[in-house]
Design a protein around this motif. Structure first.
Motif, mmCIF file in Angstrom:
data_model
loop_
_atom_site.group_PDB
_atom_site.id
_atom_site.type_symbol
_atom_site.label_atom_id
_atom_site.label_comp_id
_atom_site.label_asym_id
_atom_site.label_seq_id
_atom_site.Cartn_x
_atom_site.Cartn_y
_atom_site.Cartn_z
ATOM 1 N N GLY A 1 0.786 -1.400 0.159
ATOM 2 C CA GLY A 1 0.128 0.198 -0.112
ATOM 3 C C GLY A 1 0.894 1.415 0.179
ATOM 4 N N GLY A 2 2.122 1.200 0.329
ATOM 5 C CA GLY A 2 2.941 2.338 0.169
ATOM 6 C C GLY A 2 3.369 2.864 -1.197
ATOM 7 N N ALA A 3 3.790 4.024 -1.333
ATOM 8 C CA ALA A 3 4.235 4.563 -2.711
ATOM 9 C C ALA A 3 5.497 4.111 -2.990
ATOM 10 C CB ALA A 3 3.974 6.044 -2.587
ATOM 11 N N PHE A 4 5.739 4.006 -4.150
ATOM 12 C CA PHE A 4 6.998 3.826 -4.998
ATOM 13 C C PHE A 4 7.115 4.725 -6.181
ATOM 14 C CE2 PHE A 4 9.641 0.662 -7.913
ATOM 15 C CZ PHE A 4 10.777 1.692 -7.562
ATOM 16 N N GLU A 5 7.657 5.853 -6.271
ATOM 17 C CA GLU A 5 7.736 6.783 -7.274
ATOM 18 C C GLU A 5 9.159 6.919 -7.510
ATOM 19 O OE1 GLU A 5 5.381 10.183 -6.507
ATOM 20 O OE2 GLU A 5 3.656 8.829 -5.785
ATOM 21 N N THR A 6 9.321 7.134 -9.128
ATOM 22 C CA THR A 6 10.787 7.665 -9.634
ATOM 23 C C THR A 6 10.604 8.585 -10.641
ATOM 24 O OG1 THR A 6 10.824 5.902 -11.214
ATOM 25 C CG2 THR A 6 11.807 5.394 -8.941
ATOM 26 N N THR A 7 11.372 9.696 -10.798
ATOM 27 C CA THR A 7 11.330 10.413 -11.985
ATOM 28 C C THR A 7 12.599 10.668 -12.622
ATOM 29 O OG1 THR A 7 9.619 11.917 -10.967
ATOM 30 C CG2 THR A 7 10.956 12.765 -12.840
ATOM 31 N N MET A 8 12.642 10.079 -13.598
ATOM 32 C CA MET A 8 13.951 9.936 -14.331
ATOM 33 C C MET A 8 14.101 11.083 -15.351
ATOM 34 S SD MET A 8 13.516 5.865 -15.991
ATOM 35 C CE MET A 8 12.008 6.009 -16.334
ATOM 36 N N VAL A 9 15.375 11.581 -15.745
ATOM 37 C CA VAL A 9 15.597 12.829 -16.364
ATOM 38 C C VAL A 9 16.403 12.285 -17.588
ATOM 39 C CG1 VAL A 9 16.847 15.050 -16.242
ATOM 40 C CG2 VAL A 9 15.613 14.165 -14.311
ATOM 41 N N SER A 10 15.995 12.688 -18.899
ATOM 42 C CA SER A 10 16.742 12.380 -19.879
ATOM 43 C C SER A 10 18.202 13.122 -19.969
ATOM 44 C CB SER A 10 16.021 12.787 -21.332
ATOM 45 O OG SER A 10 16.634 12.897 -22.346
ATOM 46 N N ASP A 11 19.246 12.466 -20.154
ATOM 47 C CA ASP A 11 20.671 13.116 -20.263
ATOM 48 C C ASP A 11 20.490 14.261 -21.630
ATOM 49 O OD1 ASP A 11 21.082 11.546 -18.120
ATOM 50 O OD2 ASP A 11 22.542 10.121 -19.296
ATOM 51 N N HIS B 1 1.233 -4.636 -13.605
ATOM 52 C CA HIS B 1 2.092 -4.944 -12.302
ATOM 53 C C HIS B 1 3.296 -5.805 -12.592
ATOM 54 C CE1 HIS B 1 1.570 -7.901 -8.892
ATOM 55 N NE2 HIS B 1 1.477 -6.880 -8.168
ATOM 56 N N THR B 2 4.192 -5.533 -11.452
ATOM 57 C CA THR B 2 5.606 -5.888 -11.504
ATOM 58 C C THR B 2 5.736 -6.713 -10.395
ATOM 59 O OG1 THR B 2 6.499 -4.020 -12.816
ATOM 60 C CG2 THR B 2 8.085 -5.262 -11.649
ATOM 61 N N THR B 3 6.313 -8.018 -10.546
ATOM 62 C CA THR B 3 6.665 -8.745 -9.435
ATOM 63 C C THR B 3 8.110 -9.052 -9.592
ATOM 64 O OG1 THR B 3 4.675 -9.561 -9.055
ATOM 65 C CG2 THR B 3 6.275 -10.868 -8.142
ATOM 66 N N THR C 1 2.580 -3.745 -3.756
ATOM 67 C CA THR C 1 1.543 -4.941 -3.523
ATOM 68 C C THR C 1 2.040 -5.892 -2.739
ATOM 69 O OG1 THR C 1 2.141 -6.144 -5.386
ATOM 70 C CG2 THR C 1 0.171 -4.335 -5.497
ATOM 71 N N GLU C 2 3.540 -6.077 -2.713
ATOM 72 C CA GLU C 2 4.113 -7.345 -1.980
ATOM 73 C C GLU C 2 5.562 -6.766 -1.450
ATOM 74 O OE1 GLU C 2 4.844 -12.160 -2.260
ATOM 75 O OE2 GLU C 2 4.312 -10.784 -3.962
ATOM 76 N N VAL C 3 5.886 -6.843 -0.096
ATOM 77 C CA VAL C 3 7.187 -6.662 0.215
ATOM 78 C C VAL C 3 7.500 -7.778 1.123
ATOM 79 C CG1 VAL C 3 8.464 -5.012 1.735
ATOM 80 C CG2 VAL C 3 6.716 -4.210 0.083
ATOM 81 N N ASN C 4 8.205 -8.669 0.740
ATOM 82 C CA ASN C 4 8.499 -9.986 1.583
ATOM 83 C C ASN C 4 10.154 -9.947 1.263
ATOM 84 O OD1 ASN C 4 9.050 -12.238 2.575
ATOM 85 N ND2 ASN C 4 7.856 -13.483 1.170
ATOM 86 N N ARG C 5 11.162 -8.934 2.114
ATOM 87 C CA ARG C 5 12.440 -9.319 1.798
ATOM 88 C C ARG C 5 12.951 -10.593 2.539
ATOM 89 N NH1 ARG C 5 16.946 -8.022 5.264
ATOM 90 N NH2 ARG C 5 18.873 -7.000 3.861
ATOM 91 N N PRO C 6 13.758 -11.127 1.762
ATOM 92 C CA PRO C 6 14.769 -10.999 0.535
ATOM 93 C C PRO C 6 14.042 -11.642 -0.630
ATOM 94 C CG PRO C 6 15.752 -12.618 1.634
ATOM 95 C CD PRO C 6 14.578 -12.387 2.401
ATOM 96 N N HIS C 7 12.806 -12.241 -0.512
ATOM 97 C CA HIS C 7 12.224 -13.037 -1.530
ATOM 98 C C HIS C 7 11.539 -12.651 -2.765
ATOM 99 C CE1 HIS C 7 13.675 -16.104 1.467
ATOM 100 N NE2 HIS C 7 13.121 -15.563 2.235
ATOM 101 N N ARG C 8 10.537 -11.662 -2.614
ATOM 102 C CA ARG C 8 9.911 -10.934 -3.393
ATOM 103 C C ARG C 8 9.088 -9.515 -3.199
ATOM 104 N NH1 ARG C 8 6.258 -14.561 -6.556
ATOM 105 N NH2 ARG C 8 4.727 -13.157 -6.244
ATOM 106 N N LEU C 9 9.034 -9.097 -4.331
ATOM 107 C CA LEU C 9 8.859 -7.420 -4.227
ATOM 108 C C LEU C 9 7.693 -7.180 -5.432
ATOM 109 C CD1 LEU C 9 9.471 -4.682 -2.925
ATOM 110 C CD2 LEU C 9 11.154 -4.324 -4.643
ATOM 111 N N GLY C 10 6.659 -6.569 -5.095
ATOM 112 C CA GLY C 10 5.693 -6.250 -6.140
ATOM 113 C C GLY C 10 5.132 -5.016 -5.832
ATOM 114 N N TRP C 11 4.839 -4.245 -7.274
ATOM 115 C CA TRP C 11 4.142 -2.903 -7.252
ATOM 116 C C TRP C 11 3.062 -3.006 -8.455
ATOM 117 C CZ3 TRP C 11 9.593 -3.097 -7.975
ATOM 118 C CH2 TRP C 11 9.952 -2.847 -9.263
#
Length: 147
Positions: A53-63, A96-98, A76-86
């Protein structure tokens, strides 16, 4: 509605699952490799609230031109060190990325990135090649770290 599909990327790294998980969830690490070649993601452009339920945000900048691209997701899933999903709800259909981290027992870890509800534009050869350069940047960054 745009057609969606699935993508899977596999890499084996000489690092522990814990280190790899931490690299994927810590702004100070992510800033070194997040995004395809030709972009940077400054640490101040990364938001991580590492919990379901927590935020994951990135802003990439073009070189090349300074243009920005923001990725907004919710864990959606935080299970250190086995799985990460958003899930990226800004992407049509909610992409959806796992990421699964599997210890191979010999100092190496297999990292499998599986994406579903992937829009057609993200499945193009060019987009996949760009994602692969991000994985290459991750490899190079890891090579410079001590586990």
């Amino acid at each position: 509605m745009t057609e969606t599909g699935e993508l899977t990327f596999r890499r084996v790294h000489r690092a522990s699952p814990e280190l790899l998980f931490d690299c994927m969830t810590t702004p100070e690490h992510l800033a070194h490799f997040w995004g395809p070649a030709g972009t940077t993601t400054p640490v101040e452009n990364i938001v991580i609230d590492l919990r379901p339920g927590g935020a994951f945000e990135t802003t990439m900048v073009s070189d090349a031109d300074g243009g920005t691209y923001t990725m907004r997701a919710v864990y959606t899933e935080v299970n250190r060190p086995h799985r990460l999903g958003w899930i990226e709800s800004d992407v049509e259909g909610g992409m959806h990325t796992t990421i699964t981290f599997t210890d191979l027992g010999d100092g190496r870890t297999e990292v499998v990135t599986h994406q579903t509800n992937v829009p057609e534009a993200y499945r193009s050869a060019e987009a996949q090649a760009g994602f692969a350069t991000s994985l290459d940047r991750f490899d190079a960054y890891l090579a410079g770290l001590d586990d």
